[in-house]
Scaffold this motif. Structure first.
Motif, PDB file in Angstrom:
ATOM      1  N   ASN A 204       0.723  -1.187   0.139  1.00  0.00           N
ATOM      2  CA  ASN A 204       0.061   0.091   0.066  1.00  0.00           C
ATOM      3  C   ASN A 204       0.742   1.182   0.047  1.00  0.00           C
ATOM      4  OD1 ASN A 204      -2.644   1.285   0.032  1.00  0.00           O
ATOM      5  ND2 ASN A 204      -2.619   1.611   2.238  1.00  0.00           N
TER       6      ASN A 204
ATOM      7  N   GLN B 185      -2.878   2.637  -2.676  1.00  0.00           N
ATOM      8  CA  GLN B 185      -3.810   2.140  -3.651  1.00  0.00           C
ATOM      9  C   GLN B 185      -4.993   1.168  -2.878  1.00  0.00           C
ATOM     10  OE1 GLN B 185      -0.459   1.558  -3.052  1.00  0.00           O
ATOM     11  NE2 GLN B 185       0.352  -0.204  -4.199  1.00  0.00           N
TER      12      GLN B 185
ATOM     13  N   HIS C  15      -2.166   1.296  -8.696  1.00  0.00           N
ATOM     14  CA  HIS C  15      -3.624   2.180  -8.489  1.00  0.00           C
ATOM     15  C   HIS C  15      -4.672   1.029  -8.688  1.00  0.00           C
ATOM     16  CE1 HIS C  15      -3.456   1.356 -13.023  1.00  0.00           C
ATOM     17  NE2 HIS C  15      -4.686   1.898 -13.162  1.00  0.00           N
TER      18      HIS C  15
ATOM     19  N   GLY D  60      -4.783   5.412  -5.675  1.00  0.00           N
ATOM     20  CA  GLY D  60      -3.422   5.172  -5.820  1.00  0.00           C
ATOM     21  C   GLY D  60      -2.582   6.061  -6.671  1.00  0.00           C
TER      22      GLY D  60
END
Length: 440
Positions: free
Chosen positions: A118, A122, A161, A174
């Motif tokens: 992360n 995202q 993303h 993201g």
């Protein structure tokens, strides 16, 4: 006068009678039957779903902390049932580059969860998460929803993303360095701990019905069969007749004009589109002959029809990192491009679509009704699903991402031992997630 034989017979007879008549020493003629326990196995409901995961666990994309090992790289080479899905009714899945998103049926606004990498938010920003760059247990992704009855229609995940399609429209999260989230690019934007969630309600009044994510670009399919793209365009993957980045959803140019597209497939920078007439179109990166067209062009920036007429009516498509795959209405699978294609260890490059023998998918004289119904691709792995719910995988087996119980590359399709009927497959770079239906 009785002889010796008669005396012996009489003695045996009296002894047998005494055994049966004497209550203390009698032996029952029939053994007593013991009452055996009755086991009631639960019968699944029609909409019950299970999730099985395998591959690299180190980044948390499998959502199973119990798979993590100390002092060595953690991975699962065999399918493991996801415990999160036992408490949540999962309806859809998507795998990105080291992360996974799960759509769930919920009575509140927590309708999508995520686990894994992360670094670019995202999977959203969670204040309660101790390690913000890595989530090991699926956590809810906060969306600015208007009502609690909103449902997920589709998910797609790229390198960093995420696309979440709902009944309220599309939400994107993201990295947006190339416009892949559909909003204006902000130079030097910091995506770590970002709360930015972009909303695209529709495309020029047309409802969005499906989403697809490449490495750093996005593709939207509308209810009218139109295809819109945005994001990174250096390889022509946006199909907008240029090689620039574009943040606004724009209509793909070229041979899609007048066509009604029903599906788009992409895992990296090569895109395939399937029309309602069974025709296939492609654009983007073709450095490995992913787009078998007459022109010698390695970056195709407009949609171009592929010459697949001799393959029959195409019903499904899939595009990997350096190869492509199509399925016709007879259940035959065709591959081309570069890499481990499923045609043996000696075949690493194929310029024309070549059929994988149906016998490798279980079709033989004893099972003539078995046929492939769906196909999938990750960056380096390929998958095919039969009408009986059996999953076959082949390709690069990094960290056991093929689920075959080992980490050796697989050069032919091989059945994966999943403990349920597989309904959908999502492939990441080094992990795989399946949405399944219980056998009973």
């Amino acid at each position: 006068m009785l002889n010796a034989g008669s005396n012996w017979f009489m003695r045996v007879t009296r002894r047998a009678k005494n055994l049966h008549l004497d209550s203390k020493t009698s032996i029952p003629l029939k053994p007593e039957l013991k009452t055996l326990p009755i086991f009631q196995y639960p019968i699944s409901r029609q909409n019950d779903r299970r999730v099985y995961v395998w591959g690299l666990a180190e980044h948390g994309a499998l959502g199973e902390p119990r798979a993590l090992k100390k002092n060595r790289i953690s991975y699962l080479s065999k399918p493991k049932r996801l415990s999160f899905a036992e408490q949540h009714r999962v309806t859809d899945i998507a795998c990105g580059y080291g992360f996974t998103a799960y759509a769930v049926h919920s009575s509140n606004k927590n309708i999508v969860y995520g686990s894994g990498i992360n670094t670019d938010s995202q999977l959203g920003y969670n204040l309660d998460e101790k390690f913000l760059n890595m989530i090991f247990i699926p956590k809810p992704i906060t969306l600015p929803l208007q009502n609690a009855s909103t449902k997920i229609i589709g998910l797609a995940a790229g390198r960093a993303h995420l696309l979440i399609l709902t009944t309220e429209g599309l939400f994107t999260l993201g990295n947006n360095a190339y416009g892949q989230c559909g909003r204006p690019i902000i130079l030097n934007e910091n995506y770590e701990k970002s709360t930015a969630v972009h909303h695209i309600p529709d495309i020029k009044g047309n409802k969005i019905v499906a989403v697809t994510a490449g490495q750093d670009h996005s593709v939207l399919l509308t209810e009218t069969g139109g295809v819109y793209t945005f994001g990174w365009g250096a390889d022509g993957q946006t199909g907008l007749a240029h090689y620039q980045n574009e943040h606004r959803p724009s209509l793909v140019k070229g041979d899609l004009a007048g066509q009604r597209i029903v599906k788009v497939a992409c895992a990296a920078d090569c895109v395939l589109a399937l029309s309602d007439k069974g025709k296939v179109y492609g654009w983007g990166n073709s450095e490995y002959s992913q787009l078998p067209i007459r022109e010698d062009n390695y970056q195709v920036n407009i949609a171009t029809e592929l010459y697949t007429q001799e393959l029959g009516y195409i019903t499904d498509i899939a595009a990997g990192g350096c190869f492509c795959m199509v399925l016709n209405n007879d259940g035959n699978v065709f591959v081309w491009g570069y890499g481990i294609l499923g045609l043996g260890p000696q075949v690493q490059k194929v310029l024309k679509p070549t059929m994988i023998p149906p016998t490798l998918f279980g079709n033989n004289v004893y099972n003539r009704n078995v046929k492939i119904t769906n196909i999938y691709c990750g960056i380096n792995q390929l998958a095919a699903l039969t009408n009986t719910g059996d999953l076959y995988m082949w390709g690069c087996n990094r960290f056991g991402s093929l689920g075959l119980g080992h980490v050796k590359d697989q050069f032919f399709p091989l059945k994966v031992a999943v403990g349920a009927q597989v309904r959908k497959v999502a492939c990441g770079v080094d992990h795989t997630v399946t949405l399944c239906k219980p056998f009973i």
